[in-house]
Design an enzyme around this catalytic site. Sequence first.
Site, PDB file in Angstrom:
ATOM      1  N   ARG A 220       0.839  -1.198   0.000  1.00 51.33           N
ATOM      2  CA  ARG A 220       0.000   0.000   0.000  1.00 51.33           C
ATOM      3  C   ARG A 220       0.874   1.247   0.000  1.00 51.33           C
ATOM      4  O   ARG A 220       1.844   1.340   0.735  1.00 51.33           O
ATOM      5  CB  ARG A 220      -0.918   0.000   1.223  1.00 51.33           C
ATOM      6  CG  ARG A 220      -2.126  -0.898   1.026  1.00 51.33           C
ATOM      7  CD  ARG A 220      -3.126  -0.740   2.149  1.00 51.33           C
ATOM      8  NE  ARG A 220      -2.834  -1.652   3.234  1.00 51.33           N
ATOM      9  CZ  ARG A 220      -2.489  -1.284   4.451  1.00 51.33           C
ATOM     10  NH1 ARG A 220      -2.393  -0.001   4.768  1.00 51.33           N
ATOM     11  NH2 ARG A 220      -2.242  -2.182   5.364  1.00 51.33           N
TER      12      ARG A 220
ATOM     13  N   CYS B 222       1.029  -9.169  11.475  1.00 61.33           N
ATOM     14  CA  CYS B 222       1.217  -9.393  12.907  1.00 61.33           C
ATOM     15  C   CYS B 222       0.486 -10.651  13.370  1.00 61.33           C
ATOM     16  O   CYS B 222       0.205 -10.821  14.547  1.00 61.33           O
ATOM     17  CB  CYS B 222       0.734  -8.193  13.706  1.00 61.33           C
ATOM     18  SG  CYS B 222       1.764  -6.740  13.472  1.00 61.33           S
TER      19      CYS B 222
ATOM     20  N   GLY C  16      -2.887  -5.245  -4.765  1.00 63.73           N
ATOM     21  CA  GLY C  16      -4.260  -5.406  -4.280  1.00 63.73           C
ATOM     22  C   GLY C  16      -4.711  -4.372  -3.257  1.00 63.73           C
ATOM     23  O   GLY C  16      -5.829  -3.870  -3.327  1.00 63.73           O
ATOM     24  N   GLY C  17      -3.847  -4.046  -2.317  1.00 61.99           N
ATOM     25  CA  GLY C  17      -4.233  -3.088  -1.274  1.00 61.99           C
ATOM     26  C   GLY C  17      -4.486  -1.696  -1.826  1.00 61.99           C
ATOM     27  O   GLY C  17      -5.147  -0.867  -1.194  1.00 61.99           O
TER      28      GLY C  17
ATOM     29  N   ARG D  78       1.355 -12.605  -1.722  1.00 59.74           N
ATOM     30  CA  ARG D  78       0.044 -12.970  -1.185  1.00 59.74           C
ATOM     31  C   ARG D  78      -0.607 -14.118  -1.949  1.00 59.74           C
ATOM     32  O   ARG D  78      -0.203 -14.433  -3.068  1.00 59.74           O
ATOM     33  CB  ARG D  78      -0.877 -11.751  -1.258  1.00 59.74           C
ATOM     34  CG  ARG D  78      -0.301 -10.566  -0.471  1.00 59.74           C
ATOM     35  CD  ARG D  78      -1.299  -9.901   0.371  1.00 59.74           C
ATOM     36  NE  ARG D  78      -0.688  -8.964   1.296  1.00 59.74           N
ATOM     37  CZ  ARG D  78      -1.192  -8.682   2.489  1.00 59.74           C
ATOM     38  NH1 ARG D  78      -2.277  -9.277   2.906  1.00 59.74           N
ATOM     39  NH2 ARG D  78      -0.599  -7.817   3.280  1.00 59.74           N
TER      40      ARG D  78
ATOM     41  N   ASP E 189      -9.979 -10.237   7.817  1.00 61.43           N
ATOM     42  CA  ASP E 189      -9.428  -8.886   7.656  1.00 61.43           C
ATOM     43  C   ASP E 189     -10.347  -7.737   8.064  1.00 61.43           C
ATOM     44  O   ASP E 189      -9.880  -6.772   8.649  1.00 61.43           O
ATOM     45  CB  ASP E 189      -8.999  -8.702   6.188  1.00 61.43           C
ATOM     46  CG  ASP E 189      -8.026  -7.551   5.988  1.00 61.43           C
ATOM     47  OD1 ASP E 189      -7.256  -7.261   6.912  1.00 61.43           O
ATOM     48  OD2 ASP E 189      -8.042  -6.928   4.910  1.00 61.43           O
TER      49      ASP E 189
ATOM     50  N   ASN F  35       5.755  -9.294   1.092  1.00 63.28           N
ATOM     51  CA  ASN F  35       4.316  -9.024   1.077  1.00 63.28           C
ATOM     52  C   ASN F  35       3.614  -9.820  -0.037  1.00 63.28           C
ATOM     53  O   ASN F  35       2.516  -9.473  -0.447  1.00 63.28           O
ATOM     54  CB  ASN F  35       4.077  -7.518   0.912  1.00 63.28           C
ATOM     55  CG  ASN F  35       2.665  -7.103   1.296  1.00 63.28           C
ATOM     56  OD1 ASN F  35       2.017  -7.764   2.107  1.00 63.28           O
ATOM     57  ND2 ASN F  35       2.180  -6.006   0.723  1.00 63.28           N
TER      58      ASN F  35
ATOM     59  N   THR G 171      -4.201 -13.105  10.046  1.00 61.29           N
ATOM     60  CA  THR G 171      -4.785 -14.175   9.237  1.00 61.29           C
ATOM     61  C   THR G 171      -4.504 -15.538   9.870  1.00 61.29           C
ATOM     62  O   THR G 171      -5.388 -16.390   9.970  1.00 61.29           O
ATOM     63  CB  THR G 171      -4.251 -14.121   7.793  1.00 61.29           C
ATOM     64  OG1 THR G 171      -4.630 -12.870   7.227  1.00 61.29           O
ATOM     65  CG2 THR G 171      -4.821 -15.237   6.936  1.00 61.29           C
TER      66      THR G 171
HETATM   67  C1  SPV Z   1      -3.254  -5.382   5.024  1.00 61.57           C
HETATM   68  O1  SPV Z   1      -2.135  -4.953   4.667  1.00 61.57           O
HETATM   69  O2  SPV Z   1      -3.780  -5.079   6.094  1.00 61.57           O
HETATM   70  C2  SPV Z   1      -3.966  -6.296   4.155  1.00 61.57           C
HETATM   71  C3  SPV Z   1      -3.562  -6.363   2.782  1.00 61.57           C
HETATM   72  O3  SPV Z   1      -4.916  -6.888   4.567  1.00 61.57           O
HETATM   73  S1  SPV Z   1      -3.930  -4.916   1.988  1.00 61.57           S
HETATM   74  O4  SPV Z   1      -4.957  -5.189   1.028  1.00 61.57           O
HETATM   75  O5  SPV Z   1      -2.712  -4.453   1.363  1.00 61.57           O
HETATM   76  O6  SPV Z   1      -4.388  -3.935   2.934  1.00 61.57           O
HETATM   77 MN    MN Z   2      -5.642  -5.911   6.384  1.00 61.81          MN
END
Ligand code: SPV
Ligand code: MN
Length: 628
Positions: free
Chosen positions: A90, A277, A226-227, A392, A294, A390, A280
């Site tokens: 992100r 952390c 994705g984020g 996924r 999430d 990161n 999941t």
């Molecule tokens: C997170 O980073 O908290 C996620 C993946 O669940 S993201 O879609 O990048 O936010």
């Molecule tokens: Mn998340």
Amino acid sequence: MIEENRRAERLKVRIGDRNYQKLIRIDNPELHQFIARYVELCNPDRVFICADSQEEIQYIREEAIRTGEEIKLAIEGHTAHFDGYHDQARDKEHTKFLLPEGVDLGSDINAMERMGGLKEIHTILKDSMAGHQLYVRFYCLGPVKSDFSLLAVQLTDSSYVAHSEDLLYRPGYEEFVRVGNSARFLKFVHSAGALDSRKTSIQIDKRRVYIDLEDEVVYSVNTQYGGNSIGLKKLAMRPAINRASREGWLTEHMFIMGVHGPQGRITYFAGAYPSLCGKTSTSMLPGERIVGDDIAYLRKKDEVIRAVNPEKGIFGIIQGVNSRDDPILWRVLNSPGEVIFSNVLVTEEKGVYWIGKDGDVPRRGFNHAGRWELGMRDAKGNEISPSHPNARFTVDMKGLENLDSELDNPDGVVIQGIIYGGRDSDTKVPVEESFDWVHGVITMGAALESETTAATLGKEGVRSINPMSNLDFLSIPIGRYIENHLRFGTGLKNPARIFSVNYFLRDSAGKFLNGKNDKAVWLKWMERRAHNELKAIKTPTGLIPRYEDLKALFGAVLTKGYAEEDYIKQFTVRIKENLAKIERVKRFYTTKVADTPPVLFSTLEAQKQRLIELQAKYGDLVSPFKLG
Ligand code: SPV
Ligand code: MN
């Protein structure tokens, strides 16, 4: 009106009769206008309106392969997708709220002036979809026909995004048709922008994620991660938090899971942890039930807290997933069925490898950097790991054997415990319960602190305050957000218990004090506490487990012994560190937040006094046996 009619006419010509018929089955002029506007601006070669039939969804899967955004792998249904080398997380810096004059979210929330931002993003979006197909998809965030749920429309020129959302979200076309003109929906416009030969976004300097709360539109451009791109995931959290705040419910960065107690009882917990952390993996614990990993929408109904998962799939971290610790996921990731891997290593045999997977590291393959060989370095001289930290996997939860049967219950599940988790090497004990709702909201939720990880761009390992692990997504001032949580706990028959966990505590030599599976024991302890079945020891910071209870639980849950010395190391109250933490939290809420509720400071002050008193009696490190 005349201009609107003209626009509708132009849209009909542009998208063709079949698509147009699908669109007008939804009786909602605002929706038609919105789609028409962005088709004209972004100028895709073709438009595909998806009405959620099996054939249409299959078409999107095939498009992802045909366009090269995904690569077919050896196992049936598996594909791999890559984001650009610098597009792996992100982008907090370029994610901004567009705020009209007079609206202020506070200094810790990234924002810019609305008109200027809209102008900039519309300039970047102009012709951004040239050469691409635009996919229009409708979703329902939450179970259908539920008061918890929100409707959303996604425009994207990425078949990978459209495909991912299919695994992650409930189809919403029929909901839009049903609700028609009265639908109030969130809107997402995404363009991956110009792509290189590997079909990854290249104009990273023009990567932007802009959130317009007023019209509930989120724009995302020149990114695929994705984020940043899957609108319904983190982008939807912003308008959802804003709506929730106005309507008296909560949108949280929380898993939802059912924990088994004695006599077949299931107790539901919601847990907020910053990315990477253990969130999941907690929600996926073998033997327990997952509702979501999430995001949660929480509402008070009949004086209890109920929650739904707006998602139905998982976009999870793959690093470290192995057959021993994650048996359920392991099976899903190694069996035929739909899985999208992102930013892993693809081998010559079209298998995948990620850091921490069982087996040896392949010597070569293809990854987020392109063609890869062991020992390869990037332009800055840093060694390129086989998979990104990161990296996924994306799966629909229906393939999980531990999926809870309540996922689609329109009334959600009753939440009896809320857990706040962080990455903390030296301060907080592994598990602890708050004295009450306010104490939990303040000292565990608002004071949640974590060492930064690879889930956002930037330096790793820096400690920062992350209220309820939701800071990255807050669309209201932080003080108001804390206030909403405080208020949420009032008027309840039996408020959920609030706990904190820390899976990352270390000794002075830097060694982790807990095994990866110990969280299974903490959950069982919390489950029993939620029903008043075990006693606890009062410390200045909360209620901690008694040695004998944990010993029994380690035996029952993990068939393991539990030594007294381990208990002492893990549950010793670290007074100096806790006092330092209080000062950091106070500093954050005095310097970064303008509207902190006063009870935050009085609650921290009381905690500080309790710590100082204990320190005067026993020194800096206090064994739990001195307190029990
Ligand atoms: C997170 O980073 O908290 C996620 C993946 O669940 S993201 O879609 O990048 O936010
Ligand atoms: Mn998340």
